[in-house]
Enzyme design. Sequence first.
Site, PDB file in Angstrom:
ATOM      1  N   ASP A   1       4.089 -28.774 -13.389  1.00 18.24           N
ATOM      2  CA  ASP A   1       2.958 -29.113 -12.529  1.00 18.24           C
ATOM      3  C   ASP A   1       1.688 -29.351 -13.338  1.00 18.24           C
ATOM      4  O   ASP A   1       0.856 -30.178 -12.970  1.00 18.24           O
ATOM      5  CB  ASP A   1       2.728 -27.990 -11.512  1.00 18.24           C
ATOM      6  CG  ASP A   1       3.799 -27.971 -10.430  1.00 18.24           C
ATOM      7  OD1 ASP A   1       4.580 -28.937 -10.340  1.00 18.24           O
ATOM      8  OD2 ASP A   1       3.863 -26.978  -9.674  1.00 18.24           O
TER       9      ASP A   1
ATOM     10  N   ASN B   1      -6.085 -29.809  -7.634  1.00 16.89           N
ATOM     11  CA  ASN B   1      -5.809 -28.473  -7.102  1.00 16.89           C
ATOM     12  C   ASN B   1      -7.047 -27.715  -6.655  1.00 16.89           C
ATOM     13  O   ASN B   1      -7.174 -27.360  -5.486  1.00 16.89           O
ATOM     14  CB  ASN B   1      -5.058 -27.635  -8.140  1.00 16.89           C
ATOM     15  CG  ASN B   1      -3.565 -27.724  -7.985  1.00 16.89           C
ATOM     16  OD1 ASN B   1      -3.057 -28.451  -7.145  1.00 16.89           O
ATOM     17  ND2 ASN B   1      -2.842 -26.999  -8.812  1.00 16.89           N
ATOM     18  N   GLU B   2      -7.953 -27.423  -7.614  1.00 19.89           N
ATOM     19  CA  GLU B   2      -9.064 -26.559  -7.256  1.00 19.89           C
ATOM     20  C   GLU B   2     -10.223 -26.675  -8.223  1.00 19.89           C
ATOM     21  O   GLU B   2     -10.061 -27.099  -9.375  1.00 19.89           O
ATOM     22  CB  GLU B   2      -8.623 -25.089  -7.186  1.00 19.89           C
ATOM     23  CG  GLU B   2      -8.318 -24.437  -8.513  1.00 19.89           C
ATOM     24  CD  GLU B   2      -6.860 -24.412  -8.857  1.00 19.89           C
ATOM     25  OE1 GLU B   2      -6.041 -24.204  -7.945  1.00 19.89           O
ATOM     26  OE2 GLU B   2      -6.533 -24.620 -10.044  1.00 19.89           O
TER      27      GLU B   2
ATOM     28  N   GLY C   1      -1.453 -22.578  -5.402  1.00 23.06           N
ATOM     29  CA  GLY C   1      -1.737 -22.188  -6.771  1.00 23.06           C
ATOM     30  C   GLY C   1      -2.604 -20.951  -6.870  1.00 23.06           C
ATOM     31  O   GLY C   1      -2.303 -19.892  -6.304  1.00 23.06           O
TER      32      GLY C   1
END
Length: 291
Positions: A73, A146-147, A188
């Site tokens: 990932d 993601n973040e 995640g």
Amino acid sequence: MNITIHGINFQKEFVPYIEQLIDALHQHNAKIYLTEAFLKNLKKSGAKAAGFTVLGSREELQHMDFVISVGGDGTLLDTVSMVGEYEVPILGINTGRMGFLATIAKEDVGKAVEVLFDGAFTIQDRILLNLKADQPLFNGVPYGLNEFTIHKRDTSSMITVHTYIDGEYLNSYWADGLIVSTPTGSTGYSLSCGGPLISPLAKNFVITPVSPHNLNVRPMIVSDESEITFTIEGRSKKFLISLDSRSTAVDASVKLRVKKEKFVAKLVKFHDYSFFDTLRKKLNWGFDLRN
């Protein structure tokens, strides 16, 4: 068909699958491009491959039909950063461990190429986070799949993150840090800090504190049309911020705001892909000996 293969690192035991991938692409008369990072690892591994072109510049990606990410990932996140505004569809082949994003097993590379050329897939648009700051950050790549995370740096003392939604005061988080996650990133870092699982096509962000001192503080879901701004206080003069796996130290005086990026990441998903099935398999979600 023009296809770029990208990978950061892979072990020697994966070489046969990579050779199989390149051979299968040749059989379909694809024009194969390799990124410099992938070629470096290919040579290091001793893999046998021919009939490819080295990608000369990032701008060449806009002429690609697909980019294949070979790795875990983390590699796919790096691929998203590389593709950026060109929105080239990305297919993830998993040579890592978890495989939430890179969902094609290495044993299925031959079948994956067949499905890709048969067109038996869908393309999912995944929203990205965009970071705005009053100084250049992240080498001109201010977006992540993601973040976005604010975290204390080198002290045991927690920090205070004053947070605003569309200019309206939300809360002051006394914590080790704060995460703003996309639906894709909900599996995640946010999840490990108690954040909720969110269906990847939902139109939301989730704000998750990292080890908050106030026990009644909980993660909060907001619209992905929101603009989230922060001011940071703490004993340290520097704090860490990150976009996915990339991080840098910033001064507390830096003004930060997060909103949805104008472009998206396009992920190739085969027709038998199911997010909920992935949850059950990868997280042992709902696993019980009684079942």
